[in-house]
Design a protein around this motif. Structure first.
Motif, PDB file in Angstrom:
ATOM      1  N   ARG A   1       0.851  -1.189   0.000  1.00  0.00           N
ATOM      2  CA  ARG A   1       0.000   0.000   0.000  1.00  0.00           C
ATOM      3  C   ARG A   1       0.887   1.239   0.000  1.00  0.00           C
ATOM      4  NH1 ARG A   1      -0.451  -1.937   5.295  1.00  0.00           N
ATOM      5  NH2 ARG A   1       0.216  -0.484   6.924  1.00  0.00           N
ATOM      6  N   SER A   2       0.278   2.363  -0.277  1.00  0.00           N
ATOM      7  CA  SER A   2       1.025   3.621  -0.362  1.00  0.00           C
ATOM      8  C   SER A   2       1.644   3.965   0.993  1.00  0.00           C
ATOM      9  CB  SER A   2       0.077   4.742  -0.804  1.00  0.00           C
ATOM     10  OG  SER A   2       0.768   5.967  -0.852  1.00  0.00           O
ATOM     11  N   GLY A   3       2.873   4.427   0.936  1.00  0.00           N
ATOM     12  CA  GLY A   3       3.577   4.809   2.156  1.00  0.00           C
ATOM     13  C   GLY A   3       4.417   3.705   2.757  1.00  0.00           C
ATOM     14  N   LYS A   4       4.264   2.480   2.249  1.00  0.00           N
ATOM     15  CA  LYS A   4       5.065   1.357   2.725  1.00  0.00           C
ATOM     16  C   LYS A   4       6.073   0.967   1.658  1.00  0.00           C
ATOM     17  CE  LYS A   4       3.044   0.728   6.703  1.00  0.00           C
ATOM     18  NZ  LYS A   4       3.776   0.868   7.988  1.00  0.00           N
ATOM     19  N   ASP A   5       7.138   0.332   2.098  1.00  0.00           N
ATOM     20  CA  ASP A   5       8.184  -0.088   1.178  1.00  0.00           C
ATOM     21  C   ASP A   5       7.918  -1.500   0.683  1.00  0.00           C
ATOM     22  OD1 ASP A   5       9.819   2.255   1.391  1.00  0.00           O
ATOM     23  OD2 ASP A   5      10.326   1.587   3.410  1.00  0.00           O
TER      24      ASP A   5
ATOM     25  N   THR B   1       0.755   3.196 -16.155  1.00  0.00           N
ATOM     26  CA  THR B   1       2.141   3.461 -16.535  1.00  0.00           C
ATOM     27  C   THR B   1       2.559   4.879 -16.151  1.00  0.00           C
ATOM     28  OG1 THR B   1       1.879   1.951 -18.396  1.00  0.00           O
ATOM     29  CG2 THR B   1       3.777   3.417 -18.433  1.00  0.00           C
ATOM     30  N   LYS B   2       1.722   5.853 -16.443  1.00  0.00           N
ATOM     31  CA  LYS B   2       2.059   7.236 -16.131  1.00  0.00           C
ATOM     32  C   LYS B   2       2.187   7.436 -14.619  1.00  0.00           C
ATOM     33  CE  LYS B   2       0.784  11.884 -17.675  1.00  0.00           C
ATOM     34  NZ  LYS B   2      -0.219  12.666 -18.446  1.00  0.00           N
ATOM     35  N   LYS B   3       1.290   6.804 -13.878  1.00  0.00           N
ATOM     36  CA  LYS B   3       1.344   6.888 -12.420  1.00  0.00           C
ATOM     37  C   LYS B   3       2.618   6.245 -11.885  1.00  0.00           C
ATOM     38  CE  LYS B   3      -1.379   5.721  -8.322  1.00  0.00           C
ATOM     39  NZ  LYS B   3      -2.621   5.051  -7.836  1.00  0.00           N
TER      40      LYS B   3
ATOM     41  N   SER C   1       5.657   7.970  -9.691  1.00  0.00           N
ATOM     42  CA  SER C   1       6.206   7.480  -8.419  1.00  0.00           C
ATOM     43  C   SER C   1       7.707   7.302  -8.505  1.00  0.00           C
ATOM     44  CB  SER C   1       5.528   6.167  -8.034  1.00  0.00           C
ATOM     45  OG  SER C   1       5.899   5.135  -8.925  1.00  0.00           O
ATOM     46  N   LEU C   2       8.204   6.864  -9.668  1.00  0.00           N
ATOM     47  CA  LEU C   2       9.653   6.761  -9.850  1.00  0.00           C
ATOM     48  C   LEU C   2      10.310   8.136  -9.768  1.00  0.00           C
ATOM     49  CD1 LEU C   2      10.183   4.158 -12.745  1.00  0.00           C
ATOM     50  CD2 LEU C   2      10.782   3.897 -10.339  1.00  0.00           C
ATOM     51  N   ALA C   3       9.689   9.121 -10.399  1.00  0.00           N
ATOM     52  CA  ALA C   3      10.268  10.465 -10.386  1.00  0.00           C
ATOM     53  C   ALA C   3      10.299  11.045  -8.983  1.00  0.00           C
ATOM     54  CB  ALA C   3       9.481  11.376 -11.323  1.00  0.00           C
ATOM     55  N   GLU C   4       9.289  10.717  -8.176  1.00  0.00           N
ATOM     56  CA  GLU C   4       9.228  11.277  -6.830  1.00  0.00           C
ATOM     57  C   GLU C   4      10.148  10.570  -5.845  1.00  0.00           C
ATOM     58  OE1 GLU C   4       5.174  11.111  -5.708  1.00  0.00           O
ATOM     59  OE2 GLU C   4       4.588  12.904  -6.824  1.00  0.00           O
TER      60      GLU C   4
ATOM     61  N   MET D   1       9.939  10.010 -19.006  1.00  0.00           N
ATOM     62  CA  MET D   1       9.622  11.087 -18.057  1.00  0.00           C
ATOM     63  C   MET D   1       9.593  12.437 -18.751  1.00  0.00           C
ATOM     64  SD  MET D   1      11.739  10.049 -14.620  1.00  0.00           S
ATOM     65  CE  MET D   1      11.329   8.587 -13.662  1.00  0.00           C
ATOM     66  N   LEU D   2      10.538  12.640 -19.660  1.00  0.00           N
ATOM     67  CA  LEU D   2      10.550  13.893 -20.410  1.00  0.00           C
ATOM     68  C   LEU D   2       9.402  13.948 -21.410  1.00  0.00           C
ATOM     69  CD1 LEU D   2      14.393  14.262 -21.116  1.00  0.00           C
ATOM     70  CD2 LEU D   2      13.033  15.499 -19.425  1.00  0.00           C
ATOM     71  N   GLU D   3       9.123  12.814 -22.076  1.00  0.00           N
ATOM     72  CA  GLU D   3       8.098  12.791 -23.117  1.00  0.00           C
ATOM     73  C   GLU D   3       6.707  13.013 -22.543  1.00  0.00           C
ATOM     74  OE1 GLU D   3       6.751   9.928 -26.873  1.00  0.00           O
ATOM     75  OE2 GLU D   3       8.306   9.274 -25.455  1.00  0.00           O
ATOM     76  N   TYR D   4       6.429  12.448 -21.354  1.00  0.00           N
ATOM     77  CA  TYR D   4       5.112  12.572 -20.736  1.00  0.00           C
ATOM     78  C   TYR D   4       5.017  13.765 -19.789  1.00  0.00           C
ATOM     79  CZ  TYR D   4       4.121   7.833 -22.419  1.00  0.00           C
ATOM     80  OH  TYR D   4       3.917   6.732 -23.206  1.00  0.00           O
ATOM     81  N   ASN D   5       6.060  14.613 -19.775  1.00  0.00           N
ATOM     82  CA  ASN D   5       6.072  15.805 -18.916  1.00  0.00           C
ATOM     83  C   ASN D   5       5.876  15.452 -17.437  1.00  0.00           C
ATOM     84  OD1 ASN D   5       6.410  17.685 -21.072  1.00  0.00           O
ATOM     85  ND2 ASN D   5       4.216  17.520 -21.532  1.00  0.00           N
ATOM     86  N   ILE D   6       6.538  14.391 -17.024  1.00  0.00           N
ATOM     87  CA  ILE D   6       6.451  13.979 -15.623  1.00  0.00           C
ATOM     88  C   ILE D   6       7.221  14.947 -14.731  1.00  0.00           C
ATOM     89  CG2 ILE D   6       7.020  12.122 -13.993  1.00  0.00           C
ATOM     90  CD1 ILE D   6       4.766  11.391 -15.874  1.00  0.00           C
ATOM     91  N   ILE D   7       8.367  15.431 -15.238  1.00  0.00           N
ATOM     92  CA  ILE D   7       9.238  16.320 -14.466  1.00  0.00           C
ATOM     93  C   ILE D   7       8.855  17.767 -14.771  1.00  0.00           C
ATOM     94  CG2 ILE D   7      11.610  16.943 -13.933  1.00  0.00           C
ATOM     95  CD1 ILE D   7      10.909  14.078 -13.244  1.00  0.00           C
ATOM     96  N   GLU D   8       8.463  18.489 -13.759  1.00  0.00           N
ATOM     97  CA  GLU D   8       8.055  19.892 -13.939  1.00  0.00           C
ATOM     98  C   GLU D   8       9.195  20.859 -13.668  1.00  0.00           C
ATOM     99  OE1 GLU D   8       4.708  20.543 -11.460  1.00  0.00           O
ATOM    100  OE2 GLU D   8       3.388  19.144 -12.565  1.00  0.00           O
TER     101      GLU D   8
END
Length: 772
Positions: free
Chosen positions: A518-522, A556-558, A562-565, A589-596
């Motif tokens: 779940r979110s927040g766990k490793d 995939t985008k999500k 998460s990888l970028a964060e 990441m660049l193509e989908y504008n993941i990094i702002e």
């Protein structure tokens, strides 16, 4: 009274059968072959006693019931005459209970005013009358006789066998509670086991009662010789074929496994017992000693000459020779045994760290903290980090660790949580270390180290079975290991094989378990990333996990977000080392504008341009961006229909020929396009209507469309191979108002879910589906 018949009619059992009284025989000879001599009474009444046989009629053990009682207080010499006289008129109805020590009535009056002890019953026989519907049992007591009359012959026999069983168990319990000579005790145990095996009664307690008597005997006589141990185990082995051993007996078996692991008893007697436990146990929490016995048995196998080869053969025997294990409980039971064994290696350290008594101390009655004297077999080694000279350049791993820590702190601040608050730290925060900063090492005793290695190898064996791998991945997804074990280099190395098997498995239900539960766990994905506590391969396993997860991830985008964060540092480090998967990730990441952040974008571009493979892929990305810009330029048709039999390549060639920024309606019906064309469709920013009728467009394409075409209003999936796995992704397309799922693999549950999550959906076609 309810009574059960195991075979044959109730009147078939005693026709022309007469047996001598077996109460006159010694206790050890109770189960010997009886004589079929006829013992006739005077007149038309005759007596007979059953000989317990493993065949024939079966009965349920009675614990209580209604029956007629009559007491005759006359010498035995006159009994046969009295039984045929007219004086037997007074019968009292009683509800009798067969307790552990005697026969008592719910209404202690009349004949049953006091409890009748089993020890006072001298003889137990069956009585029957010719040409008279009376079915009686005769209990001979000092100074008289008690007669019990049942409604029919089956009930009478059921009462008879139940009384006989209770009387014998009471007698054996008294004899074995005060043992004198062990050779005599061993004979009594064999007779007790034989009695249980040949009893016509069918009840769980028929086998459990002797086992409890023997386990009590062993618990009270702990100074037995090794040979006595083996003799008793062999004697009770037949009872264990269809029964779990009770807790005290498990303790005795554990002791034998620890002290004599090479004994033939371990292989010949314990193996079927452990196999039955693993196949049929439903909850080790109710009987943890069953789990401990299984653990000790496996460790005993590991002590044999073959070592882990013997253990491997045992695991294979539990799975079976076919491609699919027929016993669904085996895998979770084996995993539970492995986890408990691994925790036991660190039990003393964990309890001393948490200042709580161990299980061993609780069993010994020490539950107060001030009473505790915890031994410390484990040593925590924390060498002081060397101070580098001012001019020393830190290694990349140290920089990465610092980058990850800064990212975690920044994420905490961005989410509004305090960087150093009281919230529970995640596993990586506790374990993430760098050679230049700190080292965490726990030195295990030699025996604990062998236990850890043995059960880590068992987990490796379990991951080699294809049918077990999905359930194993699900069981291990929450990382159910102590963090001290995850800091053990040898253990994580063995565990890495298991994680690799998960990553290589083509089934999404398997490799999706690499992510956190779940979110927040490793999850394993975080543990084996560069800088993670388990990473020892410079991120190769991490890269392979990213590769397969990108190919089948639900969002995939999500996933990229998460990888970028959370893992941008490891991704950039591996891309800098030329890893092609990570180069593709950075390009996406660049193509989908993941990094702002502009600075981060420039840093990614610099990373891509620093390697040959990265430079080539970045150039291809730039070309695609130029084509995309040209494609999305305003102009071109608003409606477009591709000819029948067109392919993915035809669609790509058409869209690269000009501007389609105004395209709102696209029909690909009856073409040969597949999910691969989704990469072209997501480039159409104005697309509102899409017709995929009778194409090979599948689930993977639907997932991609759901992430990028949020403005799509009309979608036709009639006669496409889509399933629930892809259709569920459409729940994020809130603009959908018309959806055709005619002749697809849509189920009713998915249809209800889509209706609930798509408020604008008005026109739906679900004909020829399960939801129709």
């Amino acid at each position: 009274m309810d009574y059960n018949s195991g075979g044959g009619g109730p009147n078939e059992l005693h026709n022309n059968q007469f047996y001598q009284c077996e109460e006159s025989k010694p206790l050890l000879g109770e189960m010997s072959e009886g004589n079929n001599n006829t013992k006739l009474g005077a007149g038309p009444c005759r007596r007979s006693l059953h000989h317990c046989s493993s065949s024939g009629m079966r009965y349920k053990l009675l614990h209580e019931g209604d029956i007629q009682v009559c007491v005759v207080k006359h010498p035995r010499t006159f009994l046969s005459k009295l039984l045929t006289s007219k004086y037997l008129r007074r019968w009292e109805p009683h509800h009798l209970t067969l307790t552990d020590s005697g026969l008592s009535s719910a209404t202690p009056t009349g004949y049953m005013e006091t409890t009748l002890s089993y020890s006072s019953i001298e003889d137990l026989q069956l009585l029957s009358w010719d040409n008279a519907p009376k079915y009686c049992i005769q209990l001979s007591i000092p100074g008289g006789t008690i007669l019990l009359q049942a409604a029919n012959s089956y009930l009478r026999d059921q009462w008879f066998h139940s009384l006989q069983w209770k009387k014998k168990i009471y007698k054996y319990r008294k004899v074995l509670n005060n043992p004198s000579r062990w050779d005599v005790v061993l004979k009594e145990i064999r007779a007790l086991v034989d009695m249980a095996l040949t009893s016509p009664l069918q009840d769980e307690s028929i086998h459990q009662a002797p086992l409890h008597i023997i386990s009590t005997l062993l618990a009270e006589n702990s100074n037995l010789s090794a040979q006595d141990h083996e003799n008793i185990i062999v004697a009770i082995a037949p009872l264990l074929e269809n029964n779990h051993p009770p807790p005290d007996l498990c303790e005795f078996f554990c002791k034998h496994c620890r002290e004599r692991p090479r004994s033939m008893v371990v292989i010949e007697v314990f193996t079927p017992v452990v196999q039955r436990i693993l196949k049929h146990n439903m909850d080790f929490g109710k009987c943890p000693r069953l789990r401990l016995f299984t653990q000790e048995y496996i460790l005993a196998l590991n002590e044999l000459n073959g070592g882990m080869e013997v253990v491997k053969k045992f695991i294979h025997s539990m799975h079976g020779p076919t491609g699919q294990c027929p016993h669904p409980r085996v895998l979770p039971n084996l995993v539970a045994v492995c986890l408990a064994a691994i925790y036991s290696c660190y039990e003393e350290f964990i309890n001393s760290r948490d200042n709580s008594p161990s299980l061993k101390e609780i069993r010994n009655g020490c539950q107060q903290q001030n009473d505790r004297k915890p031994p410390m077999p484990l040593r925590l080694l924390r060498p002081e980090p060397p101070t580098p000279p001012p001019s020393t350049i830190l290694p990349l791993s140290s920089i990465l660790v610092e980058l990850e820590r800064n990212n975690n702190t920044a994420n905490a601040k961005r989410k509004g949580g305090p960087a150093g608050g009281d919230s529970e730290p995640n596993l990586i925060d506790c374990l993430l270390v760098s050679p230049a900063v700190n080292t965490l090492s726990i030195q295990l005793p030699a025996q604990a180290d062998r236990v850890l290695g043995c059960f880590a190898l068992i987990l490796k064996m379990l991951s080699d079975y294809d049918d077990w791998r999905p359930a194993l991945a699900s069981l291990l997804q929450p990382i159910p290991f102590p963090k001290e074990a995850l800091a053990h280099a040898k253990f994580t190395k063995e565990l890495k094989y298991v994680i690799q098997r998960f990553a290589e498995d083509p089934r999404q239900e398997v490799h999706s378990c690499l992510l956190s539960v779940r979110s927040g766990k490793d999850g394993w994905f975080q543990l084996y990333s560069p800088g993670g506590v388990a990473c020892d391969d410079d991120g190769e396993l991490f890269a392979s996990m990213v590769h397969i997860l990108m190919g089948s991830c639900y969002k995939t985008k999500k996933f990229l977000l998460s990888l970028a964060e959370n893992k941008l540092g490891p991704c950039m480090l591996l891309a800098l080392r030329g890893n092609q998967t990570m180069v593709e990730i950075l390009c996406l990441m660049l193509e989908y504008n993941i990094i702002e952040n502009k600075d981060t974008q420039l840093q990614i571009i610099s990373t891509l341009q620093s390697t040959q493979v990265g430079f080539r892929m970045y150039e291809q990305l730039c070309d695609r961006q130029r084509e995309l810009k040209e494609l999305q330029r305003k102009g071109g048709p608003t409606r477009l229909t591709l000819p029948s039999k067109s392919t993915d390549a035809d669609l790509a060639r058409l869209l690269s020929s000009g501007s389609f920024g105004n395209l709102e309606n696209l029909s690909l019906a009856f073409t040969n396009v597949t999910s691969a064309c989704a990469e072209q469709l997501i480039k159409l920013p104005s697309l509102k209507q899409l017709n995929l009728w009778s194409t090979q467009f599948g689930d993977a394409g639907l997932r991609l469309l759901s992430e990028h075409l949020a403005c799509l209003q009309v979608l036709n999936l009639c006669e496409t191979p889509v399933t629930d796995a892809g259709l569920l992704a459409l729940s994020s397309m809130k603009s959908l108002c018309s959806l055709n799922m005619n002749s697809t693999k849509l189920t009713a549950d998915t249809y209800e879910d889509l209706k609930a999550k798509l408020p604008n959906l008005k026109d739906v076609d679900v004909r020829y589906t399960e939801a129709w």
